[in-house]
Enzyme design. Structure first.
Site, PDB file in Angstrom:
ATOM      1  N   ARG A 175       0.832  -1.212   0.000  1.00 58.76           N
ATOM      2  CA  ARG A 175       0.000   0.000   0.000  1.00 58.76           C
ATOM      3  C   ARG A 175       0.869   1.267   0.000  1.00 58.76           C
ATOM      4  NH1 ARG A 175      -2.830  -3.638  -0.798  1.00 58.76           N
ATOM      5  NH2 ARG A 175      -4.864  -4.127   0.133  1.00 58.76           N
ATOM      6  N   SER A 223     -11.034  -0.658   3.207  1.00 60.46           N
ATOM      7  CA  SER A 223     -10.269  -0.856   4.454  1.00 60.46           C
ATOM      8  C   SER A 223      -9.843   0.498   5.005  1.00 60.46           C
ATOM      9  CB  SER A 223      -9.026  -1.686   4.186  1.00 60.46           C
ATOM     10  OG  SER A 223      -9.399  -2.921   3.641  1.00 60.46           O
ATOM     11  N   GLU A 241      -5.563   4.144   6.413  1.00 60.12           N
ATOM     12  CA  GLU A 241      -5.143   3.912   5.022  1.00 60.12           C
ATOM     13  C   GLU A 241      -5.529   5.055   4.068  1.00 60.12           C
ATOM     14  OE1 GLU A 241      -5.661  -0.089   3.103  1.00 60.12           O
ATOM     15  OE2 GLU A 241      -6.545   1.133   1.533  1.00 60.12           O
TER      16      GLU A 241
HETATM   17  C1  LIG Z   1     -15.398  -0.568  -1.195  1.00 58.76           C
HETATM   18  C2  LIG Z   1     -13.929  -0.281  -1.393  1.00 58.76           C
HETATM   19  C3  LIG Z   1     -13.043  -1.326  -1.537  1.00 58.76           C
HETATM   20  C4  LIG Z   1     -11.681  -1.089  -1.724  1.00 58.76           C
HETATM   21  N1  LIG Z   1     -10.845  -2.161  -1.874  1.00 58.76           N
HETATM   22  C5  LIG Z   1      -9.520  -1.952  -2.068  1.00 58.76           C
HETATM   23  C6  LIG Z   1      -8.637  -3.062  -2.232  1.00 58.76           C
HETATM   24  O1  LIG Z   1      -9.061  -4.215  -2.247  1.00 58.76           O
HETATM   25  N2  LIG Z   1      -7.319  -2.823  -2.402  1.00 58.76           N
HETATM   26  C7  LIG Z   1      -6.838  -1.550  -2.433  1.00 58.76           C
HETATM   27  O2  LIG Z   1      -5.608  -1.403  -2.604  1.00 58.76           O
HETATM   28  N3  LIG Z   1      -7.639  -0.467  -2.273  1.00 58.76           N
HETATM   29  C8  LIG Z   1      -8.963  -0.648  -2.090  1.00 58.76           C
HETATM   30  N4  LIG Z   1      -9.797   0.435  -1.922  1.00 58.76           N
HETATM   31  C9  LIG Z   1      -9.224   1.803  -1.916  1.00 58.76           C
HETATM   32  C10 LIG Z   1      -9.331   2.554  -3.270  1.00 58.76           C
HETATM   33  O3  LIG Z   1     -10.249   1.935  -4.111  1.00 58.76           O
HETATM   34  C11 LIG Z   1      -7.983   2.639  -3.993  1.00 58.76           C
HETATM   35  O4  LIG Z   1      -7.026   3.253  -3.181  1.00 58.76           O
HETATM   36  C12 LIG Z   1      -8.088   3.435  -5.307  1.00 58.76           C
HETATM   37  O5  LIG Z   1      -6.881   3.296  -6.041  1.00 58.76           O
HETATM   38  C13 LIG Z   1      -8.366   4.919  -5.094  1.00 58.76           C
HETATM   39  O6  LIG Z   1      -8.652   5.489  -6.352  1.00 58.76           O
HETATM   40  P1  LIG Z   1      -9.429   6.851  -6.470  1.00 58.76           P
HETATM   41  O7  LIG Z   1      -9.396   7.246  -7.904  1.00 58.76           O
HETATM   42  O8  LIG Z   1     -10.775   6.744  -5.863  1.00 58.76           O
HETATM   43  O9  LIG Z   1      -8.491   7.812  -5.609  1.00 58.76           O
HETATM   44  P2  LIG Z   1      -8.939   9.084  -4.756  1.00 58.76           P
HETATM   45  O10 LIG Z   1      -9.632   8.615  -3.529  1.00 58.76           O
HETATM   46  O11 LIG Z   1      -9.644  10.061  -5.605  1.00 58.76           O
HETATM   47  O12 LIG Z   1      -7.507   9.663  -4.353  1.00 58.76           O
HETATM   48  C14 LIG Z   1      -6.643   8.950  -3.494  1.00 58.76           C
HETATM   49  C15 LIG Z   1      -5.324   9.738  -3.373  1.00 58.76           C
HETATM   50  O13 LIG Z   1      -4.677   9.773  -4.637  1.00 58.76           O
HETATM   51  C16 LIG Z   1      -4.516  11.134  -5.101  1.00 58.76           C
HETATM   52  N5  LIG Z   1      -4.775  11.086  -6.550  1.00 58.76           N
HETATM   53  C17 LIG Z   1      -5.905  10.651  -7.165  1.00 58.76           C
HETATM   54  N6  LIG Z   1      -5.726  10.660  -8.505  1.00 58.76           N
HETATM   55  C18 LIG Z   1      -4.472  11.111  -8.719  1.00 58.76           C
HETATM   56  C19 LIG Z   1      -3.682  11.327  -9.899  1.00 58.76           C
HETATM   57  N7  LIG Z   1      -4.168  11.090 -11.142  1.00 58.76           N
HETATM   58  N8  LIG Z   1      -2.413  11.780  -9.754  1.00 58.76           N
HETATM   59  C20 LIG Z   1      -1.890  12.017  -8.527  1.00 58.76           C
HETATM   60  N9  LIG Z   1      -2.583  11.839  -7.380  1.00 58.76           N
HETATM   61  C21 LIG Z   1      -3.861  11.385  -7.480  1.00 58.76           C
HETATM   62  C22 LIG Z   1      -5.508  11.952  -4.315  1.00 58.76           C
HETATM   63  O14 LIG Z   1      -5.056  13.270  -4.173  1.00 58.76           O
HETATM   64  C23 LIG Z   1      -5.533  11.202  -2.977  1.00 58.76           C
HETATM   65  O15 LIG Z   1      -4.429  11.594  -2.184  1.00 58.76           O
HETATM   66  C24 LIG Z   1     -11.181   0.245  -1.745  1.00 58.76           C
HETATM   67  C25 LIG Z   1     -12.079   1.312  -1.601  1.00 58.76           C
HETATM   68  C26 LIG Z   1     -13.444   1.058  -1.421  1.00 58.76           C
HETATM   69  C27 LIG Z   1     -14.403   2.212  -1.297  1.00 58.76           C
END
Ligand SMILES: Cc1cc2nc3c(=O)[nH]c(=O)nc-3n(C[C@H](O)[C@H](O)[C@H](O)COP(=O)(O)OP(=O)(O)OC[C@H]3O[C@@H](n4cnc5c(N)ncnc54)[C@H](O)[C@@H]3O)c2cc1C
Length: 342
Positions: free
Chosen positions: A164, A237, A333
């Protein structure tokens, strides 16, 4: 670029927390991001990037220029009989990409099905599930420096992936936008089904593990275990599983014999944060409209409280309880944005 002022972010975070941004920029191109940087500089405001909002806690209103990345596009760069390399725009939806790859017979991402969010955010915390991490498939990450506007391509090794974790949470934190990710995928099916719940699924079903079957299994297991953020708002998580040295774990297991522990490749041991939270009696608990999921103690949910501060108060109380009982503090996380004070 499209700009909105005093914009609500409630539909842009999967916890459905109420928060407003001074400016919300919808960015479909790298130039839109650069225009947002200029807007932030003109107004003396920080810049915050947002993808699917599935790994953030909006603790308050954000006095910032929030950039919602919505770029689209998947390009096949090259392929031979063994592998294919594709370039995917940062704003593409991760799960839809996994489905698309399977449809093309590009294999490897099946275990990562149904993870919410965008492709651009996936390398940041090296998304992982069911024994697989995106790190194994990253050929390159394309970045845009938010200070200088320079573009830079990082190799997979330069991303310094860990559990992570990556360089984007370390030396490059908040200094670059990821604009696209190049992934190298297998043309020959390789399935990884040694993760306990996945192995059990195939044993129970008595079926062969093809890539499509692994994808279906992961979707089925996740749908059963994790609350759908569209129904019960959550960020997956909420705490990282602690990774500890052998000696400390041996001591803990003399006191807590049921504590699940998984030895990692480097000899350190990953402990189940969910088990510890449940052992402290927090599973299913509720406080100020925010709660701990009834099925999965690692998932904090919004049951109508809608407040980032209330959520962080609940998280802090859980951290205190675990620290008191087990001797170390769980790490949150998702990224906390805004201020949880006052
Ligand atoms: C139901 C559920 C289940 C999940 N299961 C998992 C799992 O199994 N494994 C896992 O690893 N994660 C899991 N996650 C966490 C999440 O899905 C991941 O971390 C995902 O990659 C986040 O993507 P996002 O586009 O929503 O990021 P955001 O929430 O929009 O952003 C997260 C971070 O990244 C930054 N960011 C976003 N896009 C960019 C970009 N293009 N360039 C630079 N910085 C950026 C943001 O500023 C922020 O700091 C889960 C979440 C949920 C809600």
């Amino acid at each position: 670029m499209q700009v909105e002022t005093n914009a609500t972010l409630v539909s842009l975070n999967t916890l459905a927390l109420e928060s407003r941004a001074s400016y919300l920029v919808t960015a479909a191109t790298p130039q839109d991001i650069l225009d947002a940087v200029a807007l932030a500089k003109t107004n003396g405001l920080p810049l915050v990037l947002l993808g699917g909002g599935s790994n953030v806690v909006l603790a308050s209103d954000l006095e910032a220029v929030v950039v919602h990345i919505v770029s689209r596009g998947i390009e096949i760069l090259r392929e031979d009989s063994e592998s294919a390399v594709i370039r995917v725009a940062a704003g593409e939806n991760w799960h839809r990409l996994v489905q698309w790859c399977l449809g093309q017979n590009y294999f490897g991402l099946e275990n990562l099905a149904l993870i919410p969010g965008t492709v651009g955010a996936a390398p940041i915390q090296n998304i992982g599930a069911y024994g697989v991490e995106i790190a194994s498939f990253v050929d390159a990450v394309h970045t845009l420096n938010l200070d200088t506007g320079e573009t830079r391509v990082l190799s997979g090794a330069a991303c310094e992936f860990g559990y992570r974790d990556s360089v984007f949470k370390g030396a490059l934190r908040d200094s670059v936008a990821i604009t696209a990710v190049d992934l190298r995928l297998n043309k020959q099916p390789v399935v990884i089904v040694n993760y306990p719940s996945l192995a059990q699924y195939f044993e129970d079903a008595g079926m062969q593990a093809t890539p499509q079957a692994v994808f279906d299994a992961v979707v089925a297991i996740r749908s059963k275990r994790l609350p759908d953020p569209g129904v019960i708002p959550n960020a997956g998580s909420f705490f990282k599983n602690p990774v500890e040295g052998q000696a400390g774990v041996a001591y803990l297991r003399t006191r807590f014999s049921g504590l699940p522990a998984f030895t990692q490749a480097d000899g350190r041991v990953k402990l189940s944060a969910a088990w510890m939270i449940e052992d402290c009696g927090w599973k299913g608990a509720e406080q100020d409209g925010m709660g701990v999921d009834t099925n999965h103690a690692l998932v904090l949910v919004n049951r109508g409280g809608n407040s980032g501060r209330a959520l962080l108060k609940l998280a802090g109380d859980i951290q205190d309880a675990v620290a008191q009982r087990f001797g170390f503090r769980l790490e949150i996380e998702p990224r906390v944005l805004g201020s949880s004070d006052g």
